[in-house]
Each structure stands twice: as C-alpha cells, then as structure tokens.
Write a protein that holds these residues in place. Structure first.
Motif, PDB file in Angstrom:
ATOM      1  N   GLY A 178       0.826  -1.206   0.000  1.00 35.95           N
ATOM      2  CA  GLY A 178       0.000   0.000   0.000  1.00 35.95           C
ATOM      3  C   GLY A 178       0.861   1.258   0.000  1.00 35.95           C
ATOM      4  O   GLY A 178       0.594   2.211  -0.734  1.00 35.95           O
ATOM      5  N   SER A 179       1.923   1.248   0.812  1.00 35.48           N
ATOM      6  CA  SER A 179       2.776   2.435   0.909  1.00 35.48           C
ATOM      7  C   SER A 179       3.458   2.753  -0.412  1.00 35.48           C
ATOM      8  O   SER A 179       3.827   3.894  -0.652  1.00 35.48           O
ATOM      9  CB  SER A 179       3.877   2.244   1.949  1.00 35.48           C
ATOM     10  OG  SER A 179       3.343   1.819   3.154  1.00 35.48           O
ATOM     11  N   ALA A 180       3.683   1.734  -1.252  1.00 36.27           N
ATOM     12  CA  ALA A 180       4.411   1.952  -2.512  1.00 36.27           C
ATOM     13  C   ALA A 180       3.475   2.200  -3.689  1.00 36.27           C
ATOM     14  O   ALA A 180       3.914   2.196  -4.842  1.00 36.27           O
ATOM     15  CB  ALA A 180       5.313   0.756  -2.789  1.00 36.27           C
ATOM     16  N   LEU A 181       2.186   2.428  -3.432  1.00 37.28           N
ATOM     17  CA  LEU A 181       1.244   2.582  -4.545  1.00 37.28           C
ATOM     18  C   LEU A 181       1.633   3.695  -5.507  1.00 37.28           C
ATOM     19  O   LEU A 181       1.420   3.578  -6.718  1.00 37.28           O
ATOM     20  CB  LEU A 181      -0.166   2.829  -4.007  1.00 37.28           C
ATOM     21  CG  LEU A 181      -0.963   1.553  -3.716  1.00 37.28           C
ATOM     22  CD1 LEU A 181      -2.182   1.862  -2.871  1.00 37.28           C
ATOM     23  CD2 LEU A 181      -1.358   0.862  -5.020  1.00 37.28           C
ATOM     24  N   ALA A 182       2.249   4.759  -4.984  1.00 39.38           N
ATOM     25  CA  ALA A 182       2.602   5.874  -5.865  1.00 39.38           C
ATOM     26  C   ALA A 182       3.548   5.419  -6.974  1.00 39.38           C
ATOM     27  O   ALA A 182       3.532   5.980  -8.074  1.00 39.38           O
ATOM     28  CB  ALA A 182       3.229   7.004  -5.053  1.00 39.38           C
ATOM     29  N   GLU A 183       4.365   4.410  -6.679  1.00 32.24           N
ATOM     30  CA  GLU A 183       5.341   3.945  -7.683  1.00 32.24           C
ATOM     31  C   GLU A 183       4.688   3.159  -8.816  1.00 32.24           C
ATOM     32  O   GLU A 183       5.372   2.745  -9.747  1.00 32.24           O
ATOM     33  CB  GLU A 183       6.402   3.059  -7.013  1.00 32.24           C
ATOM     34  CG  GLU A 183       7.323   3.830  -6.091  1.00 32.24           C
ATOM     35  CD  GLU A 183       8.321   2.911  -5.396  1.00 32.24           C
ATOM     36  OE1 GLU A 183       8.835   1.982  -6.028  1.00 32.24           O
ATOM     37  OE2 GLU A 183       8.544   3.132  -4.192  1.00 32.24           O
ATOM     38  N   THR A 184       3.391   2.889  -8.704  1.00 34.74           N
ATOM     39  CA  THR A 184       2.740   2.055  -9.714  1.00 34.74           C
ATOM     40  C   THR A 184       1.801   2.864 -10.619  1.00 34.74           C
ATOM     41  O   THR A 184       1.066   2.283 -11.409  1.00 34.74           O
ATOM     42  CB  THR A 184       1.912   0.935  -9.046  1.00 34.74           C
ATOM     43  OG1 THR A 184       0.836   1.560  -8.331  1.00 34.74           O
ATOM     44  CG2 THR A 184       2.748   0.128  -8.071  1.00 34.74           C
ATOM     45  N   LEU A 185       1.819   4.200 -10.470  1.00 36.86           N
ATOM     46  CA  LEU A 185       0.818   4.999 -11.183  1.00 36.86           C
ATOM     47  C   LEU A 185       1.228   5.418 -12.593  1.00 36.86           C
ATOM     48  O   LEU A 185       0.424   5.971 -13.324  1.00 36.86           O
ATOM     49  CB  LEU A 185       0.482   6.261 -10.366  1.00 36.86           C
ATOM     50  CG  LEU A 185      -0.174   6.015  -9.004  1.00 36.86           C
ATOM     51  CD1 LEU A 185      -0.327   7.329  -8.249  1.00 36.86           C
ATOM     52  CD2 LEU A 185      -1.522   5.337  -9.163  1.00 36.86           C
ATOM     53  N   GLY A 186       2.469   5.162 -12.963  1.00 39.31           N
ATOM     54  CA  GLY A 186       2.949   5.634 -14.273  1.00 39.31           C
ATOM     55  C   GLY A 186       2.179   5.003 -15.429  1.00 39.31           C
ATOM     56  O   GLY A 186       1.535   3.972 -15.287  1.00 39.31           O
TER      57      GLY A 186
ATOM     58  N   HIS B 197       5.069  -8.661  -3.309  1.00 38.72           N
ATOM     59  CA  HIS B 197       4.492  -8.686  -4.646  1.00 38.72           C
ATOM     60  C   HIS B 197       3.017  -9.047  -4.618  1.00 38.72           C
ATOM     61  O   HIS B 197       2.557  -9.762  -3.732  1.00 38.72           O
ATOM     62  CB  HIS B 197       5.247  -9.643  -5.562  1.00 38.72           C
ATOM     63  CG  HIS B 197       6.453  -8.993  -6.165  1.00 38.72           C
ATOM     64  ND1 HIS B 197       6.369  -7.809  -6.867  1.00 38.72           N
ATOM     65  CD2 HIS B 197       7.760  -9.338  -6.145  1.00 38.72           C
ATOM     66  CE1 HIS B 197       7.582  -7.452  -7.250  1.00 38.72           C
ATOM     67  NE2 HIS B 197       8.453  -8.356  -6.833  1.00 38.72           N
ATOM     68  N   TRP B 198       2.339  -8.520  -5.629  1.00 34.69           N
ATOM     69  CA  TRP B 198       0.912  -8.811  -5.801  1.00 34.69           C
ATOM     70  C   TRP B 198       0.745  -9.640  -7.066  1.00 34.69           C
ATOM     71  O   TRP B 198       1.085  -9.193  -8.164  1.00 34.69           O
ATOM     72  CB  TRP B 198       0.116  -7.509  -5.920  1.00 34.69           C
ATOM     73  CG  TRP B 198      -1.341  -7.728  -6.201  1.00 34.69           C
ATOM     74  CD1 TRP B 198      -1.967  -7.634  -7.409  1.00 34.69           C
ATOM     75  CD2 TRP B 198      -2.344  -8.108  -5.254  1.00 34.69           C
ATOM     76  NE1 TRP B 198      -3.303  -7.931  -7.271  1.00 34.69           N
ATOM     77  CE2 TRP B 198      -3.561  -8.227  -5.956  1.00 34.69           C
ATOM     78  CE3 TRP B 198      -2.328  -8.370  -3.872  1.00 34.69           C
ATOM     79  CZ2 TRP B 198      -4.750  -8.589  -5.332  1.00 34.69           C
ATOM     80  CZ3 TRP B 198      -3.515  -8.729  -3.257  1.00 34.69           C
ATOM     81  CH2 TRP B 198      -4.713  -8.828  -3.983  1.00 34.69           C
ATOM     82  N   HIS B 199       0.260 -10.868  -6.894  1.00 36.25           N
ATOM     83  CA  HIS B 199      -0.107 -11.743  -8.001  1.00 36.25           C
ATOM     84  C   HIS B 199       0.905 -11.713  -9.141  1.00 36.25           C
ATOM     85  O   HIS B 199       2.079 -11.984  -8.925  1.00 36.25           O
ATOM     86  CB  HIS B 199      -1.514 -11.399  -8.508  1.00 36.25           C
ATOM     87  CG  HIS B 199      -2.543 -11.660  -7.434  1.00 36.25           C
ATOM     88  ND1 HIS B 199      -3.820 -11.256  -7.520  1.00 36.25           N
ATOM     89  CD2 HIS B 199      -2.437 -12.308  -6.255  1.00 36.25           C
ATOM     90  CE1 HIS B 199      -4.473 -11.631  -6.435  1.00 36.25           C
ATOM     91  NE2 HIS B 199      -3.660 -12.260  -5.657  1.00 36.25           N
ATOM     92  N   THR B 200       0.442 -11.404 -10.357  1.00 34.81           N
ATOM     93  CA  THR B 200       1.327 -11.567 -11.503  1.00 34.81           C
ATOM     94  C   THR B 200       2.165 -10.307 -11.759  1.00 34.81           C
ATOM     95  O   THR B 200       2.702 -10.124 -12.849  1.00 34.81           O
ATOM     96  CB  THR B 200       0.530 -11.984 -12.761  1.00 34.81           C
ATOM     97  OG1 THR B 200      -0.275 -10.893 -13.217  1.00 34.81           O
ATOM     98  CG2 THR B 200      -0.388 -13.154 -12.471  1.00 34.81           C
ATOM     99  N   MET B 201       2.287  -9.466 -10.747  1.00 35.04           N
ATOM    100  CA  MET B 201       3.269  -8.363 -10.728  1.00 35.04           C
ATOM    101  C   MET B 201       3.029  -7.271 -11.741  1.00 35.04           C
ATOM    102  O   MET B 201       3.956  -6.501 -12.018  1.00 35.04           O
ATOM    103  CB  MET B 201       4.680  -8.915 -10.988  1.00 35.04           C
ATOM    104  CG  MET B 201       5.308  -9.589  -9.841  1.00 35.04           C
ATOM    105  SD  MET B 201       7.091  -9.568 -10.160  1.00 35.04           S
ATOM    106  CE  MET B 201       7.518 -11.218  -9.770  1.00 35.04           C
ATOM    107  N   THR B 202       1.835  -7.188 -12.335  1.00 30.87           N
ATOM    108  CA  THR B 202       1.668  -6.126 -13.332  1.00 30.87           C
ATOM    109  C   THR B 202       1.781  -4.752 -12.668  1.00 30.87           C
ATOM    110  O   THR B 202       2.055  -3.777 -13.346  1.00 30.87           O
ATOM    111  CB  THR B 202       0.314  -6.236 -14.075  1.00 30.87           C
ATOM    112  OG1 THR B 202      -0.726  -6.221 -13.106  1.00 30.87           O
ATOM    113  CG2 THR B 202       0.235  -7.510 -14.897  1.00 30.87           C
ATOM    114  N   ARG B 203       1.553  -4.703 -11.350  1.00 28.71           N
ATOM    115  CA  ARG B 203       1.705  -3.402 -10.681  1.00 28.71           C
ATOM    116  C   ARG B 203       2.911  -3.373  -9.736  1.00 28.71           C
ATOM    117  O   ARG B 203       3.768  -2.502  -9.860  1.00 28.71           O
ATOM    118  CB  ARG B 203       0.424  -3.061  -9.916  1.00 28.71           C
ATOM    119  CG  ARG B 203      -0.680  -2.665 -10.872  1.00 28.71           C
ATOM    120  CD  ARG B 203      -1.990  -2.471 -10.187  1.00 28.71           C
ATOM    121  NE  ARG B 203      -2.591  -3.755  -9.847  1.00 28.71           N
ATOM    122  CZ  ARG B 203      -3.693  -3.873  -9.120  1.00 28.71           C
ATOM    123  NH1 ARG B 203      -4.268  -2.818  -8.603  1.00 28.71           N
ATOM    124  NH2 ARG B 203      -4.218  -5.058  -8.892  1.00 28.71           N
TER     125      ARG B 203
END
Ligand SMILES: Nc1nc2c(c(=O)[nH]1)N[C@H]1C(S)=C(S)[C@@H](COP(=O)(O)OP(=O)(O)OC[C@H]3O[C@@H](n4cnc5c(=O)[nH]c(N)nc54)[C@H](O)[C@@H]3O)O[C@H]1N2
Ligand SMILES: Nc1nc2c(c(=O)[nH]1)N[C@H]1C(S)=C(S)[C@@H](COP(=O)(O)OP(=O)(O)OC[C@H]3O[C@@H](n4cnc5c(=O)[nH]c(N)nc54)[C@H](O)[C@@H]3O)O[C@H]1N2
Ligand code: SF4
Ligand SMILES: [Mo]
Length: 901
Positions: free
Chosen positions: A59-67, A610-616
């Motif tokens: 959750g804390s790293a969500l900003a890194e997945t917004l690109g 990691h979350w599931h298949t790592m797309t994020r």
C-alpha cells in the motif's frame, strides 16, 4: 472527469481524496493527494476503520505504480499479421458486439462466457453479470474468486445457509486467542497482522498458526502446528470431539440455533476418534494437539481465521465446515472477540460474491431456484434469464479447449498465469473464435495469447465505485486521476456492448452511482429478512450521497444505514428455519498422492511485497528488492537427497508442465514438499510461471482447485555461469539463458544464468551498446567478465558474469544507477563491485519502506542493538508499515546465536 467530492477530516492533507487500497481484502483506507503531474502522494487514512491510518509495504508503494509506461491506452484490434492496430472505441465495440451476436446466433448463448475478477469494482461486476445471466442468457460467468474464495463461499452456504462472514476486525483486537489456519497473515494481510500483534503485546492474546510450513506469521506466533497438507478437517473434527467430551459445548445455542449436531459429532468421532488418530493423520504430536484443543476449549474469545491453505484444497469446503462446526458448537460466533473469520484475498472478492460473479450464484446472494430466477427476471425485466448454474473456472477453460465455449471475455485477471495447468490454458485461449480482454497493461501472459481485441480499462486511481472487504465493509474507491488517453471504466465498456446488443434501456446508466443504487435496490427486492445481503438503506442512493458514502458493513437494510457489525450471536441464520446446519465431512485426502516419480508436494503461495502476476508491484523498485528472484524453497534434507545446491537451479516438473527456479534452502519447509511463489510469469522470468506445474483437481462442492499440493519431481539444473545485467534500455540475453527481471531505480535489472560463454556475452554487449564508453574487466581464465557502458557521465549498462556458484553481487552497481548525479569517476571501483562513495554494501533489502538492507541491520545488531525497536530507532527499518518486523526479529536472533557469531 473527477466527480467525487473530497471529504475533509482530521489528518487529511489538503487536496487529498479518500479511497481504498487496490490490493488485499483488508481493504485499507488510503488518502491520495494528486501531484498534478499524473502521480500522487499516498498515506493511510486514519479515519478508515480497517486500518486506522496504517498501510503495509505494498500500500505504501502505490505511488510507484501509477505511471502510464506499461498501460494500454487505446482500443486495439489484432491484425492478420498477429500485430495490433489502434481502432476507435466505436469500431472496437461494434465488432466485439457483432462477434458475440454471430456466435450466440450460431451456437446459442452457452457458447459465450465472461471470466471476471475480484479486482473489478462492484459496479463493473454487477453489469457484467447482469448482461450475461439476464440478457444474453448464459450462466457462464465465473471469476478468479473461484481460485480464491469459492470453498469458503460453499462452506458458508452449506453450514450457515448464506455466504456471510459473521464477525469483524474489532474482534481481532479483542480476541484472547487467534488461530490462523493456512494463512500467512504477516505477508498477505499485513495490516490485520499488525492489529493482532498489537493485541498480543497489549492484551496478551495468543496466536496459533496452522500451516505445513514455518512462515513469517508462524515465527511471530505462540504456537505453530506444522500440519500435514490437507489434514485440517481432521484436526478440527478432533476439536469438536474434544469440546463435546469435555462438556465445553453450548447446549442452549445448539438446541436453539443449530441442526445436525448429532450427525456431525458422530461423523467427527469416525474421522478423529482419538488424539492419537488425529496425530497420525495430521503428523502433529499428541502433546501439541492436546494443548491446542485445551487452549481453544478454554478461550471463549477465540477467532479462527483462514485463507488459502484452507480454500485451495481438494476438500476446502469440508475444512471450512469443520472450523464452522467448532464455533457453532460453542456458540462462539458473532460475539465480540469470537468467531470464524474468512480472510478474503482480493480487494473486492466480497463484492463479486454479492453481485453473483460466481457461475453457481445469481445476483444479491441468490441461487438458481425457480423462485429466485423468477424474482431476478422481474426485477431486471430480463428477457433471457440463465436457468441453471454455469461452468466454474477450471471447467470453463476445459470447455474453451474443447471449443464448446467459443467466445470469452476476460476482465481484470491474468488466467494464462494464475489458472492451474497454465500452458494448456494459454493454448486454449489462443483457439477461441472471439477472445476479448479488458486490461490495464499492454503486455502480460494472457495478452500474449493474442486476443482479438484489447480494451483499455481504467486502473486504480482512475476508477470510481465500491469494494467490500473481508469484514463485509463497503468502501468507496474514488478516482483521483483523470482517465488517460482513451481509457474507459470497465462498467462503461460492458454497458456499451450491452446497448449494442439491443439492451439499451437496461444498460443506460449515468455513472457507477446509478448502478450501485440499482444493486442496492435489488438486494432489498422481496427480501424481508430472508437473504443476508441486504443494503436496502442504499436503494436509490443519490449521487451526492454515493460520493460521500462512508465505509459501512452490510447488512444495511432500509432504515438501518449504519449497517451491522456482527451476525448470528442470537442465531437468525438464513436457512428458512433460522438454524445453521452441521454437515458430515468426507475422509480427507489430497487430490493426488506422491509417487516414486513425483516424490514431492508442490505448495505455492505469496511473497511479502508482490501482488499476483506483478503487473503493478513489479513496477516498484522498492517492492522488487525484497524477494528479487523466483526461488523454490526446499528443506536441506531434500536438497541433499536430490543433489540441489543453495543458490543453484532446479527443474520442477509433473505431467502438467515444468519450471526452473533458483534454489533456496528453507528449514521451515517440511521435508517431502516444495514451496514456490506464484508471482513470476513469462513477462518477468524465463522459466518461472508456476501455474504451468499446478494440477487442475478441484474440491467437489466449490470447484476450487487444489493449488497447494501438486505431486512433482525436482532435479538440479546446471548453468556454466551466473550474473546480472542492468541497463536503461533492456538487454536480450542469449537464447536458452535463465533470467528473471526486476525494477531497479533508474534501470531494468535481470539476474541470469547461462551456458553462453563470456566471449558470447561480450559480443552481445558490443552489438547492443557499441564500444563507445565501454569499460571492461576480463579475467578469461577465471571466467569473470565485467563491463560498464558510461556515456556523457551517465551509466547506461553494466553486466557482470562469473562461473556458476560465484554469482556476483549487484547491490552497489544498483546504487550507481539509482543515483544519476554521483557518476562514476572511478569506473574500476564500480567494476570491482565497490561502492562509489565508500559506503558499505547494503545487501538485500529487508525494509522496503526505508530501503534498509540486511547488512546494515546485521551491523546494527552486532553493534549492540538488542530489539527490533532499537533497529527502528537507529535505522528507521520496521517503523512504517511493520511488514519486515518478523524478519528483523529473525536477523536479531541469528546474530545472537553462537553459530552466526
Ligand atoms: N503480499 C501479498 N499479499 C496478498 C496477495 C499477494 O499476491 N501478495 N494476494 C491476496 C490474495 S488474492 C489472497 S487469496 C491472499 C492469500 O493469502 P494466504 O492464504 O495467507 O497466502 P498463501 O501464501 O497463498 O497461502 C497461505 C498458506 O497456506 C499454507 N498451506 C498450504 N497447504 C496447507 C494445508 O493443507 N493446510 C494449511 N493449514 N495450510 C496450508 C501455505 O504453506 C501458505 O503459507 O493474499 C492476499 N494478499
Ligand atoms: N499456483 C497458484 N495459483 C494461484 C494461486 C495460488 O495460491 N497458487 N492463487 C489464486 C488466487 S487466490 C488468485 S486471487 C489469483 C490471482 O490471479 P490473477 O487475477 O490472474 O492475477 P493478477 O495479477 O491480479 O491479474 C489481474 C490482471 O488484471 C489487470 N487489472 C488490474 N486492475 C484492473 C481493472 O480494474 N480493470 C481491468 N480490466 N484490468 C485490471 C492487471 O493488469 C492484471 O493483468 O491467482 C490464483 N492462482
Ligand atoms: S494490508 Fe496492505 S495490501 Fe492489504 S489493503 Fe492494506 S495496505 Fe493494501
Ligand atoms: Mo486470491
């Protein structure tokens, strides 16, 4: 586009939007503050009852997945050459509609299917289900929740009469005993684990973990029962026998609210007549079993929580029933601090169940009885109601392979990775007459099966709607970013196709608020207390109220907008007669036994970051640093038996498929089994898509596959050399190499092993980058080759290779990429693997939030730190989300042990 009013409140930064984390079923509240450039600052929402301000590492790293770099931004249509052309939405929607129409007219509605996901919002899910089951007239709607929660759904329905989670998260704060069955809570529901740990620290609650393998969760527990895979129902049947024999049952509760007790007890006595027989079946010692039974029996405030070690079993439904029986027999259900508690996996696994996303359910927790079909058809004014249950996920893909299903629309799931027998699944997807995928990303394994249409769907941050977490709490996910390019919400895409199919009136919605209002009205329609799922208080909810909706636990019938914290303490089961129904259980057995050829049971599950298949999560360098490679965990005695070397490679194989993984020794994995992570795919690794080697055998009631126990073989695989490559532009390794890819600050990294010679690798480096700026260090005799490409003061690429078993470490080179400013005057120091500014090599990351490595933590312990709190004060490690605290504790213990010293 942003339609939601922000809700100011205590601790809320200016301009921030309240939303919900898109990962696990804890359903944490998030405050997102957009930066105006497509990004956002992310913080935990102190006002959300699920997390009270906390977030875990993901959750804390969500900003890194917004690109937007990896996103699909336009509708795409496959061309004859197998590539993709951009088409307008009108063309894409018209052609998808025509394709569906043609197949329905030619082969009937049962030839089309949707495969959905617990990562859709309730509103998306509702319209997809309505279209297929009410208007197209096929029941073939299933979801990845089949792989996740369906044994719990079946267990709840069989025993409680409805798919209801009786308790809530506050129970985890006030329980005196928490039993975690088949749940690695510390890594998979971290914020709940923090609540449990806080209860343990402040109130002395005890935690028992039941899992064949010693997990991070088990390391922080008071008792660990390393159970034989698949034998949980015997353990709990034995507990029922113990409770009865010791007069610990609640006779009044049983008499008033439960039927079938005598039969269930007789059955439990057959399955688990004595502690000795339980010991034999479960592999636990009689002493451990007895102390667990005595503790459970003596502690009224007990929560038994479970997850995939229970659900993903050939007898998952029985395991759930066995746990429910013990709580019913003692009346420990729906009381503060006590009850059975299914921890849901995905953020909206519960919402999907509410709208009937499973093939054997209809909307609003209704089933396929004639009366329910009739009720739904009247409410929806549906012309083509499905009249029987549809195919469940594994059977649905079989039907695709056999070309009985000819059109499939996949939304928000990656079945070519996550379904058992993944190779066959991928091949089956490629054979469809019409294959449509609604996705966020441009590339994943399912998309590499070449759908005819790729439809760009809104992602977290852009989506608007509701989700329901593990404790029945409905929360809003709110958009805080504009929809990029031509991206559209999933509900919109479904409704546009529905309208083109001719169902204009039923699928014209102004927004998700109108869909939710209808869903709520349906839940209350002819309900009058007969169905658990009733959110009649929200029927016809106006948009303003929807936008302002505060988290609320269903049921929330008309007139009760505050919802319901707990159910069933006074009975009131949704069974017609109000009684829960205990059921006899089958003799437990795994789907298949090991053999000489397949001597080990392959267990699969999750890693912390990691979350599931790592797309994020795969986009985040922070999250990629914790478990950086796909490893098989194996007990040292099995490693010796099969000739495996720590840090070497092994091929795991069975009739379904094979993978090659790095070998990690792990004394916590029981001999006779293997543990492998589910996260790597063909996108992120050469040979690590574990779903390829997972059996398709399913629980008979739920249809959930047994993904935790596939008989398999293991054998060492040798490569001549091992190394890493870091490059800003990607670099293709020679054919046949083993590699796994990960996000690294400022670069893309690959760890690899290969039989290619260093001369061949040198060749490819020169071919890829040229000789301009190339510095090399070659020790051909020692088989060592290192090079860096530096241009205009910037490091462009680095490749290190050494003979197998002497894999070079890359942490300092990674730092050189991360810090674009600190550029390498001293190229030789870089090639020597020495850090550029003289700082110590940090080692592998332990704390993802503050990027603290193993070496720093070891040094701090060696320097006198005694506790994780000391480490937190010195290095900040563990002080944010706390997900790494179990690991820090273990490092401390190791550094105190004489062996390590
Ligand atoms: N970090 C992270 N967190 C996640 C997710 C993620 O991808 N990454 N995904 C989310 C989702 S969708 C889900 S479903 C949950 C899953 O959450 P969990 O169920 O906690 O996670 P798993 O690692 O799949 O499996 C849990 C444990 O079951 C054990 N097990 C295997 N066989 C048996 C058995 O026969 N009996 C018992 N008692 N235990 C057994 C395994 O050894 C494993 O430790 O996590 C959610 N949270
Ligand atoms: N061997 C083994 N296999 C397992 C498991 C196991 O323990 N062992 N666990 C099973 C479980 S519990 C689960 S839940 C599954 C998870 O497996 P999957 O659902 O296949 O995994 P995800 O990576 O979450 O896939 C989600 C996909 O949807 C996309 N996506 C995300 N959000 C949206 C959205 O809002 N709209 C659209 N259209 N697309 C979106 C993502 O980019 C991604 O490609 O794996 C299952 N498979
Ligand atoms: S525990 Fe972590 S992954 Fe789960 S909802 Fe909370 S922040 Fe998200
Ligand atoms: Mo899941």
């Amino acid at each position: 586009m942003r339609s939601d009013a922000n809700l100011p409140g205590p601790g809320v930064p200016d301009g921030s939007i309240r939303t919900t984390c898109p990962y696990c079923g804890v359903g944490c509240g998030v405050l997102a503050t957009p930066d105006g450039r497509g990004g956002a600052a992310i913080a935990g929402d102190p006002a959300h009852p699920a997390n009270l301000g906390r977030l875990c590492s993901k959750g804390s790293a969500l900003a890194e997945t917004l690109g937007l770099g990896s996103r699909v931004l336009h509708p795409l249509r496959r061309n004859d050459a197998g590539g993709y052309d951009r088409v307008s939405w009108d063309v894409a929607l018209d052609e998808v509609t025509d394709g569906l129409k043609t197949i329905i007219e030619r082969d009937g509605p049962d030839a089309v299917a949707f495969y959905l996901s617990g990562q859709l919002l309730t509103e998306d899910y509702y319209v997809a289900n309505k279209l297929m089951k009410g208007f197209i007239g096929s029941a073939h709607v299933d979801t990845n929740s089949r792989l996740c929660m369906s044994s719990t759904v079946a267990g709840h329905k069989r025993v409680l009469g409805s798919d209801t989670v009786p308790g809530n998260y506050e129970d985890l704060d006030s329980a005196d005993l928490i039993v975690l069955v088949g749940s690695n809570t510390a890594w998979c529901h971290p914020v709940l684990f923090r609540r449990m740990q806080q209860n343990r620290a402040q109130r002395g609650a005890r935690i028992v973990v039941i899992d064949p393998r010693v997990t991070a969760t088990a390391e922080d527990a008071d008792m660990m029962l390393a159970i034989k895979p698949g034998s949980d129902s015997v353990l709990f049947a034995g507990l029922l026998v113990h409770l009865d024999a010791n007069g610990l049952t609640d006779a009044t509760y049983l008499a008033r609210h439960v039927s079938g007790y005598d039969e269930a007890l007789a059955n439990a006595r057959e399955l688990a007549p004595t502690v000795a027989s339980v010991a034999e079946r479960t592999g636990l010692t009689p002493v451990a079993i007895t102390s667990f039974y005595e503790l459970w029996g003596a502690t009224p405030a007990v929560v038994t929580a479970w997850s995939q070690g229970v659900n993903q079993s050939a007898q998952g439904t029985d395991k759930v029933a066995a746990i429910l029986h013990c709580h019913l027999a003692t009346g420990r259900i729906g009381r503060p601090g006590g009850g059975p508690f299914s921890l849901t996996g995905q953020p909206n696994a519960m919402g999907g169940r509410e709208v009937g996303g499973l093939a054997n359910m209809l909307a609003a927790h209704m089933g396929y009885s004639p009366a329910e079909i009739d009720r739904l058809s009247r409410f929806w004014q549906a012309p083509n109601m499905a009249r029987h249950e549809g195919l469940k996920a594994v059977a649905m893909l079989d039907a695709v392979a056999q070309q009985r299903i000819k059109a499939l629309w996949v939304m928000a799931t990656n079945p070519a990775v996550s379904l058992p027998r993944a190779d066959q699944v991928k091949a089956a997807l490629g054979s469809l007459d019409l294959f449509v995928v609604s996705e966020n990303v441009l590339s994943n394994d399912t998309l590499s099966a070449k759908p005819h249409f790729i439809l760009p769907a809104a992602a977290w941050g852009e989506k608007n709607g509701t989700v329901t977490n593990s404790e029945r709490r409905i929360s809003r996910q709110r958009a805080f970013l504009d929809l990029p390019a031509e991206v559209k919400p999933d509900w919109w895409i479904v409704c546009e196709v529905a309208k083109r199919l001719g169902f204009v009136e039923a699928f014209t919605y102004g927004g998700p608020d109108e869909i939710y209002a209808e869903h709520a009205a349906l839940s209350a329609f002819e309900n009058a207390g007969t169905r658990d799922f009733d959110i009649g208080a929200h029927a016809g909810l106006p948009k303003r109220a929807y936008d302002a909706l505060k988290p609320v636990q269903w049921p929330a019938p008309a007139g009760q907008p505050l919802g319901t914290p707990r159910l069933f303490a006074q009975g009131g089961f949704f069974t017609g007669d109000g009684r829960a129904r205990m059921v006899p259980l089958a003799v437990p057995a795994l789907a298949s036994a090991t053999s000489e050829a397949l001597p080990l049971l392959l267990n699969t599950g999750r890693v912390r970051d990691h979350w599931h298949t790592m797309t994020r999560t795969g986009l985040s360098p922070r999250l990629s640093a914790h478990a950086s490679e796909p490893c098989v965990h194996v007990h040292p005695t099995d490693a010796a038996r099969f000739g495996l070397i720590e840090g070497g490679f092994a091929r795991i194989a069975n009739a379904f498929g094979a993978v090659v993984l790095k070998v990690g020794f792990d004394a916590g994995v029981p001999p006779g089994s293997l543990f492998a992570p589910i996260h790597w795919s063909a996108e992120t690794a050469s040979h690590a898509r574990i779903g390829a080697a997972v059996q398709p055998a399913c629980d008979p009631f739920s249809g959930q596959p047994e993904m935790k126990a596939t008989p398999s073989s293991i054998a060492p695989v040798a490569y001549a050399s091992q190394g890493f490559v870091l490059s800003r532009d990607g670099f293709a390794l020679p054919e046949g190499s083993w590699w796994s890819k990960l996000a690294v600050e400022g670069s893309e990294g690959r760890l690899f092993a290969t039989d290619a010679t260093s001369a061949e690798l040198m060749e490819s480096i020169r071919a890829a980058f040229g000789e301009d700026g190339l510095t090399e260090m070659i020790d051909s005799e020692g088989g060592v080759y290192r090079c860096a490409v530096i241009r205009d003061g910037a490091l462009i690429a680095a490749l290190f290779i050494a003979p197998a078993g002497r894999a070079p470490l890359w942490d300092t080179v990674k730092l050189a990429f991360a810090d674009a400013g600190a550029m390498p005057e001293n190229r030789l120091a870089l090639l020597a693997g020495r850090s550029l500014d003289g700082a110590a090599d940090p080692g592998p990351t332990v704390c993802a939030c503050f990027g603290v490595g193993l070496n720093a933590i070891r040094a701090a312990f060696a320097g006198g730190a005694a506790t994780p709190e000391d480490i937190g004060r010195q290095l900040r490690a563990g002080t944010n989300c706390g997900s790494c605290l179990p690991e820090i504790r273990r490092i401390g213990a190791q550094s105190r042990s004489p062996v390590a010293a």
